[in-house]
Design an enzyme around this catalytic site. Structure first.
Site, PDB file in Angstrom:
ATOM      1  N   HIS A 166       0.819  -1.217   0.000  1.00 23.54           N
ATOM      2  CA  HIS A 166       0.000   0.000   0.000  1.00 23.54           C
ATOM      3  C   HIS A 166       0.853   1.269   0.000  1.00 23.54           C
ATOM      4  O   HIS A 166       0.625   2.168   0.824  1.00 23.54           O
ATOM      5  CB  HIS A 166      -0.935   0.001   1.216  1.00 23.54           C
ATOM      6  CG  HIS A 166      -1.820  -1.198   1.312  1.00 23.54           C
ATOM      7  ND1 HIS A 166      -2.257  -1.732   2.503  1.00 23.54           N
ATOM      8  CD2 HIS A 166      -2.356  -1.979   0.343  1.00 23.54           C
ATOM      9  CE1 HIS A 166      -3.016  -2.781   2.276  1.00 23.54           C
ATOM     10  NE2 HIS A 166      -3.089  -2.960   0.969  1.00 23.54           N
ATOM     11  N   PRO A 167       1.822   1.396  -0.905  1.00 18.00           N
ATOM     12  CA  PRO A 167       2.631   2.621  -0.928  1.00 18.00           C
ATOM     13  C   PRO A 167       1.796   3.827  -1.340  1.00 18.00           C
ATOM     14  O   PRO A 167       0.903   3.721  -2.182  1.00 18.00           O
ATOM     15  CB  PRO A 167       3.717   2.306  -1.965  1.00 18.00           C
ATOM     16  CG  PRO A 167       3.101   1.293  -2.873  1.00 18.00           C
ATOM     17  CD  PRO A 167       2.209   0.461  -1.986  1.00 18.00           C
TER      18      PRO A 167
END
Length: 552
Positions: free
Chosen positions: A476-477
């Site tokens: 989930h960058p």
């Protein structure tokens, strides 16, 4: 509409860079009324690989190097200098074509905090909810939280396995709560997840939004197109340069360029275009055309610890890798879209509080009824069960930097996972909460030995060391082109790049603070809102649905 000739002679009203979760939504919305010409550029191939569309094929999809950017971080100094694999989708649909399909919107307070603490008033949850609802067709039906006529198919988890039942029951026994819908009235507790599936198949952003629009004459998709830079003239985006098949091309832009490459690629393209920290750009031989120090900064992610236990009864999915099981599973899916192939495995989980000081859940579970080991890129299934423990609101921040001026060179990625004691403490609490849950009577008939991290790790110090040795990304960058109303923000509240006309960033990189859940659904909501901003349409009317909130 102003589309004519071939690449060099063509002017498109809108050029979207990246056919991922955001880009597919934008391509659909911006081309819908037929008045504007839209070009969508994607570095990867079409989403024809079968494993993309079979939900249980998720491991094969995200491990396929042909549809993955295959990023690796720099040595992470607080994870014993380990380099962390960071897969991102390089295919039409982007990461929505290779992810685990969990559909989560985040807690309403996430968005309200953007509004109250960061002055992003139009991003209060009541302004986001109507876009979440409008974008989905939930098999729960339409109500004040859920949508019933949107493009994205969303299905409740339904695969029958006693380990899922034990997990839900154990959550209540442990006092960690229960929710019928984490995206609805009660965004807290243990639950069966929703997923982006429809009719037994993955419903990626490409399937939901792009494929139905590709017949439109005013929408053009070009795959295998590696964007080199956005061309600026007097601080305005006027063209996009890209390569395809070894040849260089350029297209002119009549209205706007919309950068939707994601948290890694979007800041990379901005910097390659001369927009970014001036000193860093000069170091790699790029002339800074617009000094924007925050481009590539503020990188955030959900660090995760993957815990595993042996299962005493042969009820887990460990037989799925045997050839005769694979053949039967594949046949059922091909014939009537049923059986094991329709599950995304991570069908249960939860949002919980690791301590009584947090205002709302700060930890997330993803539960799968199977154990596994991995060696040399190969997965070996085992009779067991697995529990991911994610820290949802980390304080650690990282960055993206260019290695060179060559667009083909992967950028340097540094998350700085667990760089604060606060983050380590929350994950230690998360491991203890997971152990507490699995120790409940509901798991008595199934619970075997704790394999990872192992029961020997008991003290806070031992657990902290184990966590540093095993934690990594939960994919989930975000945050590297931060949205804000302050002058240092990369984009404003309507995602326009500050200081540059005709250029926006629309993807996970604009998140000022990470959302307390998976990011695919929030990114699609953000893109739908962006389309209205771009077209000058009024935003959807605010909707104030009640939700359960228990303060400490």
């Amino acid at each position: 509409m102003s589309k004519q000739g071939k690449f060099g002679d063509t002017t498109y009203d809108y050029v979207i860079i990246g056919a991922g979760s955001a880009g597919c939504v934008l391509a659909n919305k911006l081309s819908a009324d037929g008045r504007h010409s839209v070009l969508l550029l994607e570095a990867g191939p079409m989403d024809r690989n079968l494993m993309i569309h079979v939900p249980a094929g998720v491991y094969y999809a995200y491990r396929n190097p042909k549809i993955n950017w295959n990023y690796q971080t720099e040595a992470e100094p607080h994870l014993f200098d380990r380099s962390i694999e960071t897969p991102r989708g390089k295919v039409v649909g982007g990461s929505s074509s290779i992810n685990s399909m969990v559909y989560m919107r985040g807690h309403p307070l996430d968005y309200d905090h953007w509004a109250d603490e960061l002055s992003l008033k139009q991003w209060r949850y009541e302004h986001c909810l109507p876009y979440f609802r409008a974008g989905e067709t939930s098999d729960r039906g339409s109500d004040q939280w859920r949508g019933g006529s949107g493009e994205l198919g969303v299905s409740q988890a339904g695969y029958d396995n006693p380990l899922y039942d034990a997990f839900l029951q154990a959550g209540e026994q442990a006092g960690q709560g229960h929710s019928d819908d984490l995206n609805g009235y009660k965004p807290e507790g243990i639950a069966r997840f929703d997923s982006t599936r429809r009719d037994g198949k993955r419903c990626s952003a490409a399937v939901a939004f792009l494929h139905p629009a590709l017949h439109r004459k005013n929408l053009t998709l070009i795959t295998q197109a590696q964007v080199k830079r956005v061309v600026l003239q007097d601080k305005r985006a006027v063209a996009v340069a890209f390569s395809q098949g070894g040849k260089d091309h350029s297209v002119q832009v009549g209205k706007e360029v919309v950068l939707s490459g994601g948290a890694i690629n979007s800041p990379q393209v901005l910097m390659l275009s001369g927009i970014g920290p001036a000193d860093q750009l000069r170091k790699v031989g790029i002339d800074p055309l617009h000094d924007a120090p925050q481009v590539g900064q503020n990188l955030q992610d959900h660090a995760t610890v993957v815990m595993q236990w042996r299962c005493l009864e042969p009820v887990s999915m460990h037989n799925a890798s045997r050839l005769h099981h694979q053949a039967w599973t594949g046949l059922r899916w091909l014939v009537n879209r049923s059986g094991l192939a329709t599950t995304n495995i991570w069908e249960a989980g939860g949002l919980i509080r690791g301590n009584d000081r947090v205002a709302y859940p700060n930890l997330q579970y993803h539960f799968g009824p199977v154990g596994f080991t991995e060696s040399n890129g190969r997965l070996q299934l085992q009779q067991g069960f697995t529990l991911h423990v994610d820290q949802l609101r980390p304080r650690s921040r990282g960055h993206i930097q260019l290695r060179s001026a060559n667009p083909a060179d992967k950028p340097a990625i540094q998350f700085n996972y667990l760089s604060t004691d606060f983050d380590v403490t929350e994950l230690v609490e998360g491991v203890r909460k997971a152990r507490e849950l699995v120790a409940q009577p509901a798991f008595d008939r199934f619970r075997g030995e704790e394999i990872v991290p192992g029961i020997a790790a008991q003290t806070d110090r031992d657990l902290a060391n184990a966590i540093r040795n095993m934690s990594g990304t939960d994919y989930h960058p975000c945050g590297t082109c931060r949205m804000g109303e302050d002058e240092e923000a990369v984009v404003d509240g309507e995602m326009r790049v500050r200081g540059i006309a005709g250029l926006r960033v629309v993807d996970a990189s604009v998140l000022p603070r990470i959302i307390s859940s998976n990011l695919n659904a929030p990114v699609q909501m953000i893109a739908a809102r962006a389309a209205d901003f771009i077209l000058g349409n009024p935003q959807r009317k605010a909707e104030r649905a009640q939700f359960h909130f228990q303060s400490n």
